[in-house]
Enzyme design. Sequence first.
Site, PDB file in Angstrom:
ATOM      1  CE  LYS A  34      -3.178   1.190   3.633  1.00 25.21           C
ATOM      2  NZ  LYS A  34      -4.321   1.874   3.082  1.00 25.21           N
ATOM      3  CB  THR A  40      10.162   4.753  -1.815  1.00 19.77           C
ATOM      4  OG1 THR A  40       9.016   4.686  -2.649  1.00 19.77           O
ATOM      5  CG2 THR A  40      11.306   5.377  -2.579  1.00 19.77           C
ATOM      6  CG  ASP A  63       5.908   6.512  -7.439  1.00 16.79           C
ATOM      7  OD1 ASP A  63       5.038   7.201  -8.020  1.00 16.79           O
ATOM      8  OD2 ASP A  63       6.065   6.498  -6.212  1.00 16.79           O
ATOM      9  CG  ASN A 288       8.746   0.780   7.578  1.00 14.30           C
ATOM     10  OD1 ASN A 288       9.647   0.849   8.424  1.00 14.30           O
ATOM     11  ND2 ASN A 288       8.560   1.725   6.670  1.00 14.30           N
TER      12      ASN A 288
HETATM   13  N1  LIG Z   1      10.833   3.170   9.477  1.00  7.07           N
HETATM   14  C1  LIG Z   1      10.632   4.466   9.243  1.00  7.07           C
HETATM   15  N2  LIG Z   1      10.873   5.371  10.219  1.00  7.07           N
HETATM   16  C2  LIG Z   1      10.652   6.690   9.998  1.00  7.07           C
HETATM   17  N3  LIG Z   1      10.179   7.206   8.851  1.00  7.07           N
HETATM   18  C3  LIG Z   1       9.904   6.341   7.852  1.00  7.07           C
HETATM   19  C4  LIG Z   1      10.132   4.939   7.988  1.00  7.07           C
HETATM   20  N4  LIG Z   1       9.773   4.353   6.830  1.00  7.07           N
HETATM   21  C5  LIG Z   1       9.365   5.336   6.004  1.00  7.07           C
HETATM   22  N5  LIG Z   1       9.433   6.526   6.606  1.00  7.07           N
HETATM   23  C6  LIG Z   1       9.037   7.827   6.052  1.00  7.07           C
HETATM   24  O1  LIG Z   1       7.682   7.719   5.589  1.00  7.07           O
HETATM   25  C7  LIG Z   1       7.474   8.452   4.406  1.00  7.07           C
HETATM   26  C8  LIG Z   1       6.930   7.562   3.299  1.00  7.07           C
HETATM   27  O2  LIG Z   1       7.916   6.627   2.965  1.00  7.07           O
HETATM   28  P1  LIG Z   1       8.142   6.099   1.483  1.00  7.07           P
HETATM   29  O3  LIG Z   1       8.216   7.231   0.513  1.00  7.07           O
HETATM   30  O4  LIG Z   1       9.262   5.163   1.555  1.00  7.07           O
HETATM   31  O5  LIG Z   1       6.760   5.328   1.318  1.00  7.07           O
HETATM   32  P2  LIG Z   1       6.112   4.592   0.067  1.00  7.07           P
HETATM   33  O6  LIG Z   1       5.365   3.431   0.599  1.00  7.07           O
HETATM   34  O7  LIG Z   1       7.122   4.340  -0.985  1.00  7.07           O
HETATM   35  O8  LIG Z   1       5.119   5.680  -0.377  1.00  7.07           O
HETATM   36  P3  LIG Z   1       4.490   5.905  -1.810  1.00  7.07           P
HETATM   37  O9  LIG Z   1       3.787   4.640  -2.111  1.00  7.07           O
HETATM   38  O10 LIG Z   1       3.596   7.074  -1.571  1.00  7.07           O
HETATM   39  O11 LIG Z   1       5.661   6.183  -2.714  1.00  7.07           O
HETATM   40  C9  LIG Z   1       8.824   9.083   4.063  1.00  7.07           C
HETATM   41  O12 LIG Z   1       8.866  10.385   4.562  1.00  7.07           O
HETATM   42  C10 LIG Z   1       9.835   8.202   4.811  1.00  7.07           C
HETATM   43  O13 LIG Z   1      11.003   8.928   5.169  1.00  7.07           O
END
Ligand SMILES: Nc1ncnc2c1ncn2[C@@H]1O[C@H](COP(=O)(O)OP(=O)(O)OP(=O)(O)O)[C@@H](O)[C@H]1O
Length: 351
Positions: A34, A40, A63, A288
């Site tokens: 999701k 990412t 993306d 996570n």
């Molecule tokens: N374990 C963690 N601890 C703190 N911050 C986190 C952690 N994992 C992710 N984040 C933060 O959460 C936010 C979303 O992370 P990320 O861009 O990796 O998500 P995503 O699932 O790839 O989102 P999208 O699908 O919208 O691209 C970012 O600001 C990232 O720095």
Amino acid sequence: MGSVKSVASPAETVSEFDEMVSGTKRKYYMLGGKGGVGKTSCAASLAVRFANNGHPTLVVSTDPAHSLSDSFAQDLTGGMLVPVEGPDSPLFALEINPEKAREEFRSASQMNGGTTEVKDFMDGMGLGMLVEQLGELKLGELLDTPPPGLDEAIAISKVIQFLESPEYNMFTRIVFDTAPTGHTLRLLSLPDFLDASIGKILKLRQKITSATSAIKSVFGKEDNQPDAAEKLERLRERMVKVRELFRDTESTEFVIVTIPTVMAVSESSRLSASLKKESVPVKRLVVNQILPPSSSDCKFCSIKRKDQMRALDMIREDSELSGLTLMEAPLVDMEIRGVPALRFLGDIIWK
Ligand SMILES: Nc1ncnc2c1ncn2[C@@H]1O[C@H](COP(=O)(O)OP(=O)(O)OP(=O)(O)O)[C@@H](O)[C@H]1O
């Protein structure tokens, strides 16, 4: 991950990363889940971890939001290989803009070029039916208002095309920061759909070509039509490769990324079931953003953590997810941005 001992399962004591890192044969890791769960960050941190453990690594994103660029704090846009500064072994990133990939495909193939003129003429010849059948396949419409997943399918097929060129031979680990759940699933079933549609189109084209080759030469359309058919055929071939790659247990692994909430866990369970149905290999589940046990009396934190523990229990009891190896990642108190931060997170998650 060490901070949440309560959910440790026997499988966790085995080093998962040793297995992931071993061997120089190329392996693909597709991270899915999701939006917003941290896919990412997990994909980028895994790529950094591989590169720091001897693997020339490529991290790919389809993306359109360019989240890889944000994650690495580096401009990786442009659809070309970009070196990422910092890790011990070469790490390159590739961001494919799916919409742009579709546009390129569309303008190059000119799917509908000439069909109106040909149709008028063929109507006159009593052959209009064939052209109508072609129209019914709605290929032009398909590209104007693509079904969700088509952009990704074209983008991923473009990556596959890239991977065939010699300059990509050096990469022994390829990490995909894949599209969100729904899109990924549609993508997985798309090749079958494309297979069938393209097969039909090619057959019809063949019929039309043989029935009207003399007529078409009057309009000078002969070059256009075979080119479109060839493009489609090549897309179809690459789609078949993508599908095979997604299903190859030897070289590919789909890692589900989730967060400890009831909603995310339910969705991950559905994702796992669908992946299984599509014969996509899944072994690991990254949970996570787990809150570390609070040493303060912060009420918000303790309620939130209780909820998270319930969601983790749900994972262990879920028939789909309980068989997967849990990899737990704490919610860290800093923004995960740039190689040093990704290295820090990667060392915690990928053990
Ligand atoms: N374990 C963690 N601890 C703190 N911050 C986190 C952690 N994992 C992710 N984040 C933060 O959460 C936010 C979303 O992370 P990320 O861009 O990796 O998500 P995503 O699932 O790839 O989102 P999208 O699908 O919208 O691209 C970012 O600001 C990232 O720095």
